[in-house]
Design a protein around this motif. Sequence first.
Motif, PDB file in Angstrom:
ATOM      1  N   LEU A  15     -17.451   2.763 -42.097  1.00 20.42           N
ATOM      2  CA  LEU A  15     -17.303   2.352 -40.530  1.00 20.42           C
ATOM      3  C   LEU A  15     -17.949   3.421 -39.600  1.00 20.42           C
ATOM      4  N   PRO A  16     -19.002   3.022 -38.990  1.00 20.53           N
ATOM      5  CA  PRO A  16     -19.726   3.872 -37.987  1.00 20.53           C
ATOM      6  C   PRO A  16     -18.955   4.168 -36.624  1.00 20.53           C
ATOM      7  N   LEU A  17     -19.345   5.213 -35.924  1.00 18.44           N
ATOM      8  CA  LEU A  17     -18.927   5.270 -34.519  1.00 18.44           C
ATOM      9  C   LEU A  17     -19.431   4.220 -33.703  1.00 18.44           C
ATOM     10  N   PRO A  18     -18.930   3.846 -32.638  1.00 16.28           N
ATOM     11  CA  PRO A  18     -19.492   2.887 -31.888  1.00 16.28           C
ATOM     12  C   PRO A  18     -21.163   3.075 -31.456  1.00 16.28           C
ATOM     13  N   ALA A  19     -21.993   2.095 -31.635  1.00 18.92           N
ATOM     14  CA  ALA A  19     -23.282   2.459 -31.435  1.00 18.92           C
ATOM     15  C   ALA A  19     -23.837   2.793 -29.957  1.00 18.92           C
ATOM     16  N   THR A  20     -23.282   2.153 -29.094  1.00 22.60           N
ATOM     17  CA  THR A  20     -23.543   2.431 -27.658  1.00 22.60           C
ATOM     18  C   THR A  20     -22.497   2.629 -26.670  1.00 22.60           C
ATOM     19  N   PRO A  21     -22.493   3.220 -25.635  1.00 16.42           N
ATOM     20  CA  PRO A  21     -21.431   3.443 -24.755  1.00 16.42           C
ATOM     21  C   PRO A  21     -20.730   2.229 -24.345  1.00 16.42           C
ATOM     22  N   GLU A  22     -21.548   1.112 -24.154  1.00 17.91           N
ATOM     23  CA  GLU A  22     -21.019   0.134 -23.643  1.00 17.91           C
ATOM     24  C   GLU A  22     -19.852  -0.432 -24.724  1.00 17.91           C
ATOM     25  N   ASP A  23     -20.382  -0.607 -25.903  1.00 12.54           N
ATOM     26  CA  ASP A  23     -19.316  -0.905 -26.977  1.00 12.54           C
ATOM     27  C   ASP A  23     -18.184  -0.017 -27.048  1.00 12.54           C
ATOM     28  N   GLU A  24     -18.350   1.156 -26.813  1.00 18.22           N
ATOM     29  CA  GLU A  24     -17.166   2.156 -26.861  1.00 18.22           C
ATOM     30  C   GLU A  24     -16.420   1.932 -25.776  1.00 18.22           C
ATOM     31  N   VAL A  25     -16.879   1.691 -24.518  1.00 16.66           N
ATOM     32  CA  VAL A  25     -16.270   1.406 -23.409  1.00 16.66           C
ATOM     33  C   VAL A  25     -15.405   0.231 -23.569  1.00 16.66           C
ATOM     34  N   ALA A  26     -15.946  -1.012 -24.170  1.00 20.36           N
ATOM     35  CA  ALA A  26     -15.439  -2.337 -24.400  1.00 20.36           C
ATOM     36  C   ALA A  26     -14.237  -2.130 -25.280  1.00 20.36           C
ATOM     37  N   ILE A  27     -14.333  -1.295 -26.244  1.00 21.99           N
ATOM     38  CA  ILE A  27     -13.402  -1.098 -27.305  1.00 21.99           C
ATOM     39  C   ILE A  27     -12.153  -0.433 -26.613  1.00 21.99           C
ATOM     40  N   VAL A  28     -12.528   0.514 -25.779  1.00 24.98           N
ATOM     41  CA  VAL A  28     -11.404   1.565 -25.061  1.00 24.98           C
ATOM     42  C   VAL A  28     -10.643   0.565 -24.331  1.00 24.98           C
ATOM     43  N   LYS A  70     -23.081  22.488 -26.632  1.00 22.52           N
ATOM     44  CA  LYS A  70     -22.182  22.872 -27.960  1.00 22.52           C
ATOM     45  C   LYS A  70     -21.014  21.746 -28.171  1.00 22.52           C
ATOM     46  N   SER A  71     -20.619  21.652 -29.186  1.00 25.85           N
ATOM     47  CA  SER A  71     -19.493  20.658 -29.460  1.00 25.85           C
ATOM     48  C   SER A  71     -18.255  21.451 -29.769  1.00 25.85           C
ATOM     49  N   PRO A  72     -17.151  20.821 -29.299  1.00 30.91           N
ATOM     50  CA  PRO A  72     -15.937  21.493 -29.657  1.00 30.91           C
ATOM     51  C   PRO A  72     -15.502  21.113 -31.310  1.00 30.91           C
ATOM     52  N   SER A  73     -14.320  21.618 -31.616  1.00 34.37           N
ATOM     53  CA  SER A  73     -13.917  21.530 -32.831  1.00 34.37           C
ATOM     54  C   SER A  73     -13.346  20.179 -33.126  1.00 34.37           C
ATOM     55  N   GLY A  74     -12.851  19.574 -32.364  1.00 35.46           N
ATOM     56  CA  GLY A  74     -12.181  18.416 -32.421  1.00 35.46           C
ATOM     57  C   GLY A  74     -13.354  17.235 -32.583  1.00 35.46           C
ATOM     58  N   THR A  75     -12.605  15.977 -33.006  1.00 39.61           N
ATOM     59  CA  THR A  75     -13.426  14.818 -33.318  1.00 39.61           C
ATOM     60  C   THR A  75     -14.050  14.235 -32.054  1.00 39.61           C
ATOM     61  N   LEU A  76     -13.102  14.116 -31.105  1.00 36.11           N
ATOM     62  CA  LEU A  76     -13.543  13.177 -29.684  1.00 36.11           C
ATOM     63  C   LEU A  76     -13.935  11.919 -29.983  1.00 36.11           C
ATOM     64  N   SER A  77     -12.812  11.224 -31.072  1.00 32.51           N
ATOM     65  CA  SER A  77     -13.151   9.872 -31.418  1.00 32.51           C
ATOM     66  C   SER A  77     -12.866   8.807 -30.216  1.00 32.51           C
ATOM     67  N   THR A  78     -12.814   7.548 -30.553  1.00 32.30           N
ATOM     68  CA  THR A  78     -12.745   6.388 -29.692  1.00 32.30           C
ATOM     69  C   THR A  78     -11.262   6.499 -29.380  1.00 32.30           C
ATOM     70  N   ALA A  79     -10.425   6.722 -30.833  1.00 31.14           N
ATOM     71  CA  ALA A  79      -9.240   6.706 -30.808  1.00 31.14           C
ATOM     72  C   ALA A  79      -8.586   7.618 -29.806  1.00 31.14           C
ATOM     73  N   GLU A  80      -9.059   8.857 -29.536  1.00 26.61           N
ATOM     74  CA  GLU A  80      -8.683   9.678 -28.811  1.00 26.61           C
ATOM     75  C   GLU A  80      -8.739   9.387 -27.314  1.00 26.61           C
ATOM     76  N   ILE A 127      -8.888   6.334 -26.261  1.00 30.39           N
ATOM     77  CA  ILE A 127      -7.900   5.249 -25.955  1.00 30.39           C
ATOM     78  C   ILE A 127      -6.615   5.963 -25.634  1.00 30.39           C
ATOM     79  N   SER A 128      -6.229   7.178 -26.240  1.00 30.42           N
ATOM     80  CA  SER A 128      -4.955   7.891 -26.141  1.00 30.42           C
ATOM     81  C   SER A 128      -5.212   8.557 -24.511  1.00 30.42           C
ATOM     82  N   VAL A 129      -6.118   9.004 -24.271  1.00 34.17           N
ATOM     83  CA  VAL A 129      -6.372   9.729 -22.968  1.00 34.17           C
ATOM     84  C   VAL A 129      -6.211   8.787 -21.937  1.00 34.17           C
ATOM     85  N   VAL A 130      -6.786   7.392 -21.866  1.00 33.56           N
ATOM     86  CA  VAL A 130      -6.842   6.615 -20.982  1.00 33.56           C
ATOM     87  C   VAL A 130      -5.395   6.196 -20.838  1.00 33.56           C
TER      88      VAL A 130
END
Length: 385
Positions: free
Chosen positions: A246-259, A305-315, A317-320
Amino acid sequence: MTVPETIAQPGAGAVTDTGPGRPGPAAEALRPHAEHAFAHELAALAAADDRPRPARWRLSPRAVATYLLGGTLPDGTVITPKYVGPRRIVEVAVTTLATDRALLLLGVPGTAKTWVSEHLAAAVSGDSTLLVQGTAGTPEEAIRYGWNYARLLAEGPSRAALVPGPVMRAMERGATARVEELTRIPADVQDTLITILSEKTLPVPELGEEVQAVPGFNLIATANDRDRGVNDLSSALRRRFNTVVLPLPATPEDEVAIVARRVEQLGRSLELPAPPDGVAEIRRVVTVFRELRDGVTADGRTRLKSPSGTLSTAEAISVVTGGLALAAHFGDGVLRPADVAAGVLGAVVRDPAADRVVWQEYLETVVREREGWKDFYRACREVGA
């Protein structure tokens, strides 16, 4: 005399489990199972489904794919998307469950592996609760069976003293079992699945018998890409699975829609008022996460630079969702930068030493200079002070 178990379900009266079958719903579950939360969609799909169904499946494979991907039925019923991603991935996953191969959903954290596995089990078997949660301490009994030790001591080994695990129950009922975080389970416990998946039997040597799976049985496992090397699957076990990544959302629009969709669902379950317009802040959070995750700004001009966390779509969702709760309880209900800033900081800065440097550099070189982001920059500076 045993007391029937009561399970909670919003919008329904109390229903009790009076036998060995699937428990029914009762009132006011905080997080109802997929087969309860989307019961009306599953019923509408079943009524409209005229295609062949594998043994003991509630829906045909095509209808299961429609349930996950969304669509509109001939009677006008709207099926909401449960997964936003390539259709072929869902089709391969559903087809795998219709064969004798088990399904392994693989991906980085936050790619909806657990969400997809739950909805697949709900659509196929009408029961997503036959679940083994994998941890470093998961024992063999969690996958196979345990014992009622009071009866075992009083009567000796017997079928009445045996306590079947979720996988055994799925084998007996021809249902779909789930194993979450398979690679976190110790290797010797993982290999308990080899005979189950290859021979479709579960030996019970204490009783001199075995449980044979009936048609309809299959198993969905999930594993984290980042856990490679924790407890790698043996080659023998890996061969029993068809792996779908299962890949990460391909586009910002997809990820915004999921969140946005998940935040709306979570907000309803938590009885939070819908914000007048939260899409701008959702897009901002998604942009920050994607840029730090990818190590480059959206325009491709600045390496990061990238941080150590994953910064996933699920995170995200939690932040919002957390920001929405702040806006509802301590603001005017409008989702603003100050409501999400603390959540973004907490998601990014997991390692206080290394990640704080990454965040400060991103904040000063990207956020500070971005047009229309001054309010977000000030909010982040305040919470990080």
